[in-house]
Motif scaffolding. Structure first.
Motif, PDB file in Angstrom:
ATOM      1  N   THR A  14      -3.494  47.472   7.479  1.00 54.70           N
ATOM      2  CA  THR A  14      -2.535  46.356   7.491  1.00 54.70           C
ATOM      3  C   THR A  14      -2.231  45.823   6.089  1.00 54.70           C
ATOM      4  O   THR A  14      -1.711  44.730   5.948  1.00 54.70           O
ATOM      5  CB  THR A  14      -3.044  45.207   8.384  1.00 54.70           C
ATOM      6  N   ALA A  15      -2.515  46.607   5.063  1.00 55.03           N
ATOM      7  CA  ALA A  15      -2.405  46.130   3.684  1.00 55.03           C
ATOM      8  C   ALA A  15      -1.015  46.262   3.076  1.00 55.03           C
ATOM      9  O   ALA A  15      -0.690  45.552   2.136  1.00 55.03           O
ATOM     10  CB  ALA A  15      -3.412  46.859   2.807  1.00 55.03           C
ATOM     11  N   GLN A  16      -0.179  47.164   3.609  1.00 54.81           N
ATOM     12  CA  GLN A  16       1.115  47.412   2.970  1.00 54.81           C
ATOM     13  C   GLN A  16       2.261  47.302   3.958  1.00 54.81           C
ATOM     14  O   GLN A  16       2.141  47.682   5.120  1.00 54.81           O
ATOM     15  CB  GLN A  16       1.135  48.807   2.357  1.00 54.81           C
ATOM     16  N   GLY A  17       3.385  46.789   3.446  1.00 52.96           N
ATOM     17  CA  GLY A  17       4.597  46.701   4.249  1.00 52.96           C
ATOM     18  C   GLY A  17       4.515  45.610   5.297  1.00 52.96           C
ATOM     19  O   GLY A  17       3.654  44.730   5.248  1.00 52.96           O
ATOM     20  N   LEU A  18       5.426  45.681   6.255  1.00 50.97           N
ATOM     21  CA  LEU A  18       5.465  44.723   7.361  1.00 50.97           C
ATOM     22  C   LEU A  18       4.689  45.310   8.532  1.00 50.97           C
ATOM     23  O   LEU A  18       4.990  46.425   8.991  1.00 50.97           O
ATOM     24  CB  LEU A  18       6.915  44.435   7.761  1.00 50.97           C
ATOM     25  N   VAL A  19       3.668  44.574   8.984  1.00 51.53           N
ATOM     26  CA  VAL A  19       2.780  45.062  10.038  1.00 51.53           C
ATOM     27  C   VAL A  19       2.655  43.995  11.116  1.00 51.53           C
ATOM     28  O   VAL A  19       2.455  42.817  10.821  1.00 51.53           O
ATOM     29  CB  VAL A  19       1.375  45.389   9.484  1.00 51.53           C
ATOM     30  N   VAL A  20       2.760  44.428  12.372  1.00 52.11           N
ATOM     31  CA  VAL A  20       2.534  43.552  13.512  1.00 52.11           C
ATOM     32  C   VAL A  20       1.263  44.028  14.199  1.00 52.11           C
ATOM     33  O   VAL A  20       1.153  45.201  14.566  1.00 52.11           O
ATOM     34  CB  VAL A  20       3.715  43.586  14.507  1.00 52.11           C
ATOM     35  N   ILE A  21       0.283  43.124  14.349  1.00 51.09           N
ATOM     36  CA  ILE A  21      -0.968  43.467  15.004  1.00 51.09           C
ATOM     37  C   ILE A  21      -1.048  42.724  16.324  1.00 51.09           C
ATOM     38  O   ILE A  21      -0.945  41.497  16.365  1.00 51.09           O
ATOM     39  CB  ILE A  21      -2.198  43.105  14.136  1.00 51.09           C
ATOM     40  N   ASP A  22      -1.230  43.478  17.389  1.00 46.97           N
ATOM     41  CA  ASP A  22      -1.365  42.938  18.743  1.00 46.97           C
ATOM     42  C   ASP A  22      -2.854  42.852  19.061  1.00 46.97           C
ATOM     43  O   ASP A  22      -3.519  43.877  19.211  1.00 46.97           O
ATOM     44  CB  ASP A  22      -0.642  43.865  19.724  1.00 46.97           C
ATOM     45  N   PHE A  23      -3.391  41.635  19.133  1.00 46.81           N
ATOM     46  CA  PHE A  23      -4.776  41.416  19.533  1.00 46.81           C
ATOM     47  C   PHE A  23      -4.787  41.310  21.057  1.00 46.81           C
ATOM     48  O   PHE A  23      -4.138  40.428  21.614  1.00 46.81           O
ATOM     49  CB  PHE A  23      -5.327  40.138  18.899  1.00 46.81           C
ATOM     50  N   TRP A  24      -5.527  42.191  21.723  1.00 48.66           N
ATOM     51  CA  TRP A  24      -5.453  42.308  23.182  1.00 48.66           C
ATOM     52  C   TRP A  24      -6.812  42.679  23.773  1.00 48.66           C
ATOM     53  O   TRP A  24      -7.762  42.972  23.043  1.00 48.66           O
ATOM     54  CB  TRP A  24      -4.423  43.373  23.559  1.00 48.66           C
ATOM     55  N   ALA A  25      -6.883  42.671  25.107  1.00 46.35           N
ATOM     56  CA  ALA A  25      -8.054  43.157  25.847  1.00 46.35           C
ATOM     57  C   ALA A  25      -7.558  43.760  27.159  1.00 46.35           C
ATOM     58  O   ALA A  25      -6.521  43.353  27.691  1.00 46.35           O
ATOM     59  CB  ALA A  25      -9.032  42.023  26.121  1.00 46.35           C
ATOM     60  N   SER A  26      -8.307  44.716  27.666  1.00 46.69           N
ATOM     61  CA  SER A  26      -7.884  45.443  28.870  1.00 46.69           C
ATOM     62  C   SER A  26      -7.829  44.562  30.119  1.00 46.69           C
ATOM     63  O   SER A  26      -7.054  44.827  31.036  1.00 46.69           O
ATOM     64  CB  SER A  26      -8.811  46.631  29.123  1.00 46.69           C
TER      65      SER A  26
END
Length: 101
Positions: A14-26
């Motif tokens: 997640t260090a470069q550019g535009l990043v979307v992180i989805d924090f989720w659980a099953s």
């Protein structure tokens, strides 16, 4: 394509550019609704990197970032957090949000 990330590779992925992180659980119902939206967006916008982090399997990152509810979407630009949204959001709303970056 959505990248599965972990505590071990979170910073690197997640260090470069535009990043979307989805924090989720099953077990999370709203996460199950958000997942397909993230999948669609990842296929449509190749300028943004989309990642998923399972909070049950990767508690250190979620804890260090203060993620208290899921789904949470974290937006990073060149390694810096620029936005955080909690709960389910439809595709159109996310497109508008991401267009600002």
């Amino acid at each position: 394509m959505v990248h599965e990330i972990t505590d071990a590779n979170f910073e690197k992925e997640t260090a470069q550019g535009l990043v979307v992180i989805d924090f989720w659980a099953s077990w999370c119902g709203p996460c199950k609704m958000q997942g397909p939206v993230i999948d669609e967006l990842s296929e449509e916008d190749k300028n943004i990197k989309f990642c998923k982090l399972n909070v049950d399997e990767n508690q250190a990152t979620a804890s260090s970032l203060g993620i208290m509810s899921i789904p949470t979407l974290l937006v990073k630009k060149d390694g810096k957090i620029v936005d955080q949204i909690v709960g389910y959001h439809p595709k159109e709303q996310l497109q508008k949000l991401l267009a600002a970056y």
